[in-house]
Design an enzyme around this catalytic site. Structure first.
Site, PDB file in Angstrom:
ATOM      1  N   CYS A   1      -1.090 -18.382  21.792  1.00  0.00           N
ATOM      2  CA  CYS A   1      -1.122 -17.111  22.522  1.00  0.00           C
ATOM      3  C   CYS A   1       0.011 -16.245  22.004  1.00  0.00           C
ATOM      4  CB  CYS A   1      -0.903 -17.331  24.017  1.00  0.00           C
ATOM      5  SG  CYS A   1      -2.194 -18.286  24.773  1.00  0.00           S
TER       6      CYS A   1
ATOM      7  N   THR B   1       0.809  -1.222   0.000  1.00  0.00           N
ATOM      8  CA  THR B   1       0.000   0.000   0.000  1.00  0.00           C
ATOM      9  C   THR B   1       0.840   1.270   0.000  1.00  0.00           C
ATOM     10  OG1 THR B   1      -1.663  -1.186   1.260  1.00  0.00           O
ATOM     11  CG2 THR B   1      -1.800   1.197   1.321  1.00  0.00           C
TER      12      THR B   1
ATOM     13  N   ASP C   1       2.117  -7.422  -4.114  1.00  0.00           N
ATOM     14  CA  ASP C   1       1.332  -7.354  -2.890  1.00  0.00           C
ATOM     15  C   ASP C   1       1.980  -8.383  -1.968  1.00  0.00           C
ATOM     16  OD1 ASP C   1      -1.902  -6.716  -2.003  1.00  0.00           O
ATOM     17  OD2 ASP C   1      -0.802  -8.300  -0.956  1.00  0.00           O
ATOM     18  N   SER C   2       2.202  -8.041  -0.720  1.00  0.00           N
ATOM     19  CA  SER C   2       2.995  -8.933   0.121  1.00  0.00           C
ATOM     20  C   SER C   2       2.296 -10.258   0.414  1.00  0.00           C
ATOM     21  CB  SER C   2       3.427  -8.237   1.407  1.00  0.00           C
ATOM     22  OG  SER C   2       2.398  -8.225   2.355  1.00  0.00           O
ATOM     23  N   SER C   3       1.010 -10.361   0.097  1.00  0.00           N
ATOM     24  CA  SER C   3       0.348 -11.661   0.259  1.00  0.00           C
ATOM     25  C   SER C   3       0.900 -12.669  -0.746  1.00  0.00           C
ATOM     26  CB  SER C   3      -1.162 -11.515   0.108  1.00  0.00           C
ATOM     27  OG  SER C   3      -1.622 -10.682   1.144  1.00  0.00           O
TER      28      SER C   3
HETATM   29  N1  ASP Z   1      -2.120  -6.163   0.937  1.00  0.00           N
HETATM   30  C1  ASP Z   1      -1.114  -5.170   1.198  1.00  0.00           C
HETATM   31  C2  ASP Z   1       0.218  -5.871   1.247  1.00  0.00           C
HETATM   32  O1  ASP Z   1       0.544  -6.498   2.216  1.00  0.00           O
HETATM   33  C3  ASP Z   1      -1.403  -4.446   2.454  1.00  0.00           C
HETATM   34  C4  ASP Z   1      -0.360  -3.441   2.850  1.00  0.00           C
HETATM   35  O2  ASP Z   1       0.447  -2.993   2.086  1.00  0.00           O
HETATM   36  O3  ASP Z   1      -0.365  -3.056   4.017  1.00  0.00           O
HETATM   37  O4  ASP Z   1       0.953  -5.832   0.276  1.00  0.00           O
END
Ligand code: ASP
Length: 343
Positions: free
Chosen positions: A279, A15, A59-61
């Site tokens: 936890c 982002t 995108d880091s996903s």
């Molecule tokens: N989906 C985005 C990512 O992790 C969210 C972010 O940048 O915070 O690339």
């Protein structure tokens, strides 16, 4: 504040790097080649800042170990030239990348600061500018010629964390990260206050990188009602060498005979089972309750207070080193980069 520090910014995606197109209003990737013209404030530091932008950005996903290798290689190649590194990264898997890099960047003596934002840098209320500007300042900070924070860190919303102690805990708030089991390394207010006693000191050995992460790891998250079929399926995944068992409380698991038998069979086959608690605060203490005594006897390894993110990447690192099972088990119970507190 002015300094001649040389900083390398690596933009992977996320982002933070988005700006609003002035004509269409849509969000598009920020042009990091013209960093200082787009965030003129950073000129006041007087740093020399270069940037590398991934193309395409991710995108880091979609993060994968090969991207960690790419980051490690860039840092290795540029290590001598720069005083510090700032990695702009999506927040979703930032804790994984920070954990992985903490293991892969061996004998690190320069700051590697990961940051990102919840709102794009081009939006008026963005948290990205402060995160980015303070990360640059921390990456350049020195005392008597030595980096103040020679660690892989995450900087987010006024807090500097040891990267391998963090997890993303909030998808909306600007304060997106937590490090429950380790104090913050610095806090940014009017001044940046460093907690020197908690910051790692370099051991003076030559910097090198490790690039053979082994992804043969799975996670078995326990829950009341988990079936034999589910446990069996995970423990028998082809090619898996280690499983993080995500347990209850202080490392507890069901005592049903079928469950313990499955674990026992897996350990006998040579599978490493690493006990990490669900936890976020506190630690695994095997033997405290009857529900964990058996695990200890079977040969399940305690992860103490390690995060899930660190446990997974530490296993990838240790397995990738091709160490003997005995050595891996020893290192799993040893703090290699300050990722756990062994009690
Ligand atoms: N989906 C985005 C990512 O992790 C969210 C972010 O940048 O915070 O690339």
């Amino acid at each position: 504040m002015s300094s001649t520090a040389q900083i390398l910014v690596i933009y992977t995606g996320g982002t933070i790097g988005m700006v609003q197109d002035s004509e269409t209003g849509t969000l598009k990737a920020f042009d990091f080649k013209h960093l200082t013209s787009q965030i003129p404030e950073i000129k006041k530091f007087g740093f020399h800042i270069d940037s590398i932008s991934f193309d395409p950005i991710i995108d880091s996903s979609n993060m994968q170990p090969d991207v960690w290798v790419r980051l490690a290689r860039i840092i290795e190649e540029k290590y001598e030239k720069y005083d510090g590194f700032v990695i702009l990264h999506g927040s979703d898997t930032m804790a994984y990348t920070a954990s992985a890099l903490s293991f892969m960047l061996e004998n690190l003596s320069k700051p590697v600061i990961l940051t990102g934002s919840q709102l794009p840098i081009g939006m008026i209320r963005t948290d990205g500018k402060e995160n980015f500007i303070t990360s640059l300042e921390i990456a350049a900070a020195k005392k008597d010629g030595e980096a103040l924070v020679p660690e892989v860190c995450i900087y987010f919303e006024y807090q500097l964390y040891r990267g391998n102690r963090t997890h993303k805990f909030n998808a909306e708030h600007f304060e997106a990260f937590r490090s429950v089991n380790y104090p913050v390394l610095a806090q940014a207010g009017v001044e940046i206050k460093y907690n020197h006693e908690f910051i790692h000191k370099p051991i003076g050995q030559e910097f090198r990188i490790f690039t053979s992460m082994d992804p043969g790891v799975a996670v078995l998250t326990l829950f009341p009602g988990i079936t034999l079929e589910a446990v069996e399926a995970i423990l028998n995944i082809e090619g898996i060498k280690a499983v993080v068992m995500h347990t209850f409380g202080s490392g507890n698991a069901p005592t049903h005979a079928w469950f313990l038998e499955e674990l026992e069979k897996a350990v006998e086959r040579g599978l490493i089972i690493y006990n990490v608690t669900q936890c976020r605060g506190g630690a695994v203490k095997m033997g405290k309750y009857e529900t964990s005594v058996k695990l200890q006897k079977i040969g399940v390894i305690s992860g103490y207070d390690i995060t899930l993110e660190s446990a997974i990447t530490k296993l990838m690192y240790l397995l990738g080193n091709n160490y003997s099972a005995q050595r891996i088990k020893k290192y799993l119970q040893t703090s290699l980069r300050g990722e756990m507190t062994v009690q």
